[in-house]
Design a protein around this motif. Structure first.
Motif, PDB file in Angstrom:
ATOM      1  N   PRO A  16     -56.741 -33.705   7.788  1.00 41.14           N
ATOM      2  CA  PRO A  16     -54.552 -33.971   8.708  1.00 41.14           C
ATOM      3  C   PRO A  16     -54.547 -35.665   7.504  1.00 41.14           C
ATOM      4  N   LEU A  17     -55.067 -36.374   7.206  1.00 41.80           N
ATOM      5  CA  LEU A  17     -54.876 -37.570   7.305  1.00 41.80           C
ATOM      6  C   LEU A  17     -55.215 -37.732   5.651  1.00 41.80           C
ATOM      7  N   VAL A  18     -55.594 -36.445   4.952  1.00 42.29           N
ATOM      8  CA  VAL A  18     -55.850 -36.484   3.561  1.00 42.29           C
ATOM      9  C   VAL A  18     -54.466 -35.600   3.137  1.00 42.29           C
ATOM     10  N   VAL A  19     -53.885 -34.347   4.251  1.00 39.45           N
ATOM     11  CA  VAL A  19     -52.722 -33.484   3.666  1.00 39.45           C
ATOM     12  C   VAL A  19     -51.259 -35.031   4.263  1.00 39.45           C
ATOM     13  N   LEU A  20     -51.690 -36.081   4.686  1.00 34.05           N
ATOM     14  CA  LEU A  20     -50.425 -36.995   5.091  1.00 34.05           C
ATOM     15  C   LEU A  20     -50.610 -37.614   3.703  1.00 34.05           C
ATOM     16  N   HIS A  21     -51.230 -37.972   3.483  1.00 37.80           N
ATOM     17  CA  HIS A  21     -51.284 -38.849   1.628  1.00 37.80           C
ATOM     18  C   HIS A  21     -51.906 -38.019   1.309  1.00 37.80           C
ATOM     19  N   VAL A  22     -51.565 -36.521   1.039  1.00 34.37           N
ATOM     20  CA  VAL A  22     -51.067 -36.204  -0.309  1.00 34.37           C
ATOM     21  C   VAL A  22     -49.757 -35.739  -0.440  1.00 34.37           C
ATOM     22  N   VAL A  23     -48.819 -35.340   0.701  1.00 35.98           N
ATOM     23  CA  VAL A  23     -47.429 -35.024   0.816  1.00 35.98           C
ATOM     24  C   VAL A  23     -46.616 -36.548   0.850  1.00 35.98           C
ATOM     25  N   ALA A  24     -47.497 -37.826   1.059  1.00 36.02           N
ATOM     26  CA  ALA A  24     -46.320 -39.269   1.207  1.00 36.02           C
ATOM     27  C   ALA A  24     -46.755 -39.449  -1.083  1.00 36.02           C
ATOM     28  N   SER A  25     -47.774 -38.985  -1.334  1.00 30.63           N
ATOM     29  CA  SER A  25     -47.864 -39.277  -2.391  1.00 30.63           C
ATOM     30  C   SER A  25     -47.064 -38.599  -3.317  1.00 30.63           C
ATOM     31  N   VAL A  26     -46.745 -37.875  -3.174  1.00 29.51           N
ATOM     32  CA  VAL A  26     -46.275 -36.461  -3.310  1.00 29.51           C
ATOM     33  C   VAL A  26     -44.570 -36.877  -3.893  1.00 29.51           C
ATOM     34  N   GLY A  27     -44.115 -36.906  -2.229  1.00 30.39           N
ATOM     35  CA  GLY A  27     -42.698 -37.249  -1.994  1.00 30.39           C
ATOM     36  C   GLY A  27     -42.585 -38.333  -2.519  1.00 30.39           C
ATOM     37  N   TRP A  28     -43.257 -39.849  -2.579  1.00 26.84           N
ATOM     38  CA  TRP A  28     -42.976 -40.763  -3.281  1.00 26.84           C
ATOM     39  C   TRP A  28     -42.665 -40.731  -5.412  1.00 26.84           C
ATOM     40  N   LEU A  29     -44.254 -39.762  -5.646  1.00 29.28           N
ATOM     41  CA  LEU A  29     -43.793 -39.241  -6.959  1.00 29.28           C
ATOM     42  C   LEU A  29     -42.222 -38.133  -7.111  1.00 29.28           C
ATOM     43  N   ALA A  30     -41.844 -37.191  -6.636  1.00 27.60           N
ATOM     44  CA  ALA A  30     -40.768 -36.543  -6.382  1.00 27.60           C
ATOM     45  C   ALA A  30     -39.626 -37.462  -6.501  1.00 27.60           C
ATOM     46  N   LEU A  31     -39.318 -38.546  -5.239  1.00 29.12           N
ATOM     47  CA  LEU A  31     -38.456 -39.109  -5.315  1.00 29.12           C
ATOM     48  C   LEU A  31     -37.935 -40.050  -6.675  1.00 29.12           C
ATOM     49  N   MET A  32     -39.257 -40.877  -7.335  1.00 29.32           N
ATOM     50  CA  MET A  32     -38.793 -41.240  -8.437  1.00 29.32           C
ATOM     51  C   MET A  32     -38.458 -40.499  -9.712  1.00 29.32           C
ATOM     52  N   LEU A  33     -38.730 -39.280  -9.804  1.00 32.11           N
ATOM     53  CA  LEU A  33     -38.215 -38.424 -10.437  1.00 32.11           C
ATOM     54  C   LEU A  33     -36.897 -37.882 -10.377  1.00 32.11           C
ATOM     55  N   CYS A  34     -37.024 -38.003  -9.014  1.00 32.32           N
ATOM     56  CA  CYS A  34     -35.484 -37.542  -8.700  1.00 32.32           C
ATOM     57  C   CYS A  34     -34.249 -38.510  -8.843  1.00 32.32           C
ATOM     58  N   LEU A  35     -34.636 -40.423  -8.733  1.00 30.16           N
ATOM     59  CA  LEU A  35     -34.134 -41.395  -9.331  1.00 30.16           C
ATOM     60  C   LEU A  35     -33.980 -41.474 -10.894  1.00 30.16           C
ATOM     61  N   LEU A  36     -35.021 -40.690 -11.813  1.00 28.86           N
ATOM     62  CA  LEU A  36     -34.950 -40.743 -12.895  1.00 28.86           C
ATOM     63  C   LEU A  36     -33.477 -40.310 -13.595  1.00 28.86           C
ATOM     64  N   ALA A  37     -33.401 -38.822 -12.900  1.00 31.32           N
ATOM     65  CA  ALA A  37     -32.609 -37.257 -13.156  1.00 31.32           C
ATOM     66  C   ALA A  37     -31.150 -37.752 -12.739  1.00 31.32           C
ATOM     67  N   LEU A  38     -31.100 -38.637 -11.929  1.00 27.22           N
ATOM     68  CA  LEU A  38     -29.777 -38.986 -11.339  1.00 27.22           C
ATOM     69  C   LEU A  38     -28.914 -40.378 -12.294  1.00 27.22           C
ATOM     70  N   ALA A  39     -30.220 -41.131 -12.559  1.00 27.58           N
ATOM     71  CA  ALA A  39     -30.174 -42.322 -13.706  1.00 27.58           C
ATOM     72  C   ALA A  39     -30.065 -42.187 -15.164  1.00 27.58           C
ATOM     73  N   VAL A  40     -30.512 -41.002 -15.868  1.00 24.03           N
ATOM     74  CA  VAL A  40     -29.917 -40.208 -16.710  1.00 24.03           C
ATOM     75  C   VAL A  40     -28.471 -39.813 -16.157  1.00 24.03           C
ATOM     76  N   ALA A  41     -28.110 -38.801 -15.785  1.00 20.27           N
ATOM     77  CA  ALA A  41     -27.244 -38.208 -15.860  1.00 20.27           C
ATOM     78  C   ALA A  41     -26.296 -39.097 -15.325  1.00 20.27           C
ATOM     79  N   ALA A  42     -26.482 -40.235 -14.677  1.00 21.01           N
ATOM     80  CA  ALA A  42     -25.155 -41.334 -14.823  1.00 21.01           C
ATOM     81  C   ALA A  42     -25.532 -42.470 -15.626  1.00 21.01           C
ATOM     82  N   LEU A  43     -26.024 -42.350 -17.121  1.00 22.93           N
ATOM     83  CA  LEU A  43     -26.591 -43.148 -18.119  1.00 22.93           C
ATOM     84  C   LEU A  43     -25.553 -41.797 -19.052  1.00 22.93           C
ATOM     85  N   THR A  44     -25.979 -41.162 -18.892  1.00 26.49           N
ATOM     86  CA  THR A  44     -24.647 -40.005 -19.965  1.00 26.49           C
ATOM     87  C   THR A  44     -23.833 -38.967 -19.755  1.00 26.49           C
ATOM     88  N   ALA A  45     -23.614 -39.406 -18.378  1.00 22.01           N
ATOM     89  CA  ALA A  45     -22.281 -38.950 -17.966  1.00 22.01           C
ATOM     90  C   ALA A  45     -20.930 -39.691 -18.804  1.00 22.01           C
TER      91      ALA A  45
END
Length: 184
Positions: A16-45
């Motif tokens: 379960p600790l491995v699952v928690l680590h993978v989910v949190a790490s993937v979530g953190w990576l996905a958050l950066m991807l979302c922030l990057l997508a929103l930043a590019v959308a703002a930059l090109t708005a």
């Protein structure tokens, strides 16, 4: 108990600790991807309303998710390092991930959230009408650069986890014994 004398986590706790680590790490990576997508959308708005929406969404995501995801990824990684045969500092790739994650967590909590708040302050200062490039200043680039660098860093850590390069660090005073079950 292993020859090193270290206590190991039983599978019922480790998995379960491995699952928690993978989910949190993937979530953190996905958050950066979302922030990057929103930043590019703002930059090109093409309009100020889209820009305001993107920066406000970035601020909200950052305030709600950066601290818990980075903290969970770091703490679960430390617990796995301490509770498994990999250790925190026995292998170069684990040591590098430890320090990179610690640095990324500090940079995310301190620098990234500050840049997101800067962007929100700019759009909140101009609640209606157009927002000029001069009013945005370097905020429009910071919001793209910081998540892009973080995303590259997190992808590098994924590569480290999969390939496990550089082998074991030279043990001092242990005779360099192989860690059972550590894998290749």
């Amino acid at each position: 108990m292993p020859a090193s004398g270290a206590r190991r986590l039983p599978p019922a706790v480790r998995k379960p600790l491995v699952v928690l680590h993978v989910v949190a790490s993937v979530g953190w990576l996905a958050l950066m991807l979302c922030l990057l997508a929103l930043a590019v959308a703002a930059l090109t708005a093409g309009d100020a309303d889209r820009l305001r929406t993107a920066y406000r969404a970035m601020g909200l995501l950052g305030d709600v998710l950066i601290l818990p995801l980075s903290l969970l990824a770091f703490l679960s990684g430390v617990a796995l390092g301490l509770g498994t045969s990999w250790g925190l500092f026995r292998y170069y790739w684990v040591s590098i991930k430890f320090w990179l994650t610690l640095g990324a967590m500090a940079a995310s909590v301190l620098a990234l959230t500050a840049r997101l708040h800067d962007a929100v302050r700019v759009v909140d200062a101009h609640p209606t009408g157009p927002i000029t490039v001069a009013e945005l200043g370097f905020v429009r680039y910071n919001t793209v650069i910081v998540p892009a660098v973080a995303l590259a860093l997190y992808l590098f850590m994924v590569v480290l986890s999969v390939y496990k390069p550089w082998g074991r660090r030279r043990a001092t005073g242990t005779g360099g014994a192989r860690i059972p079950g550590a894998g290749a």
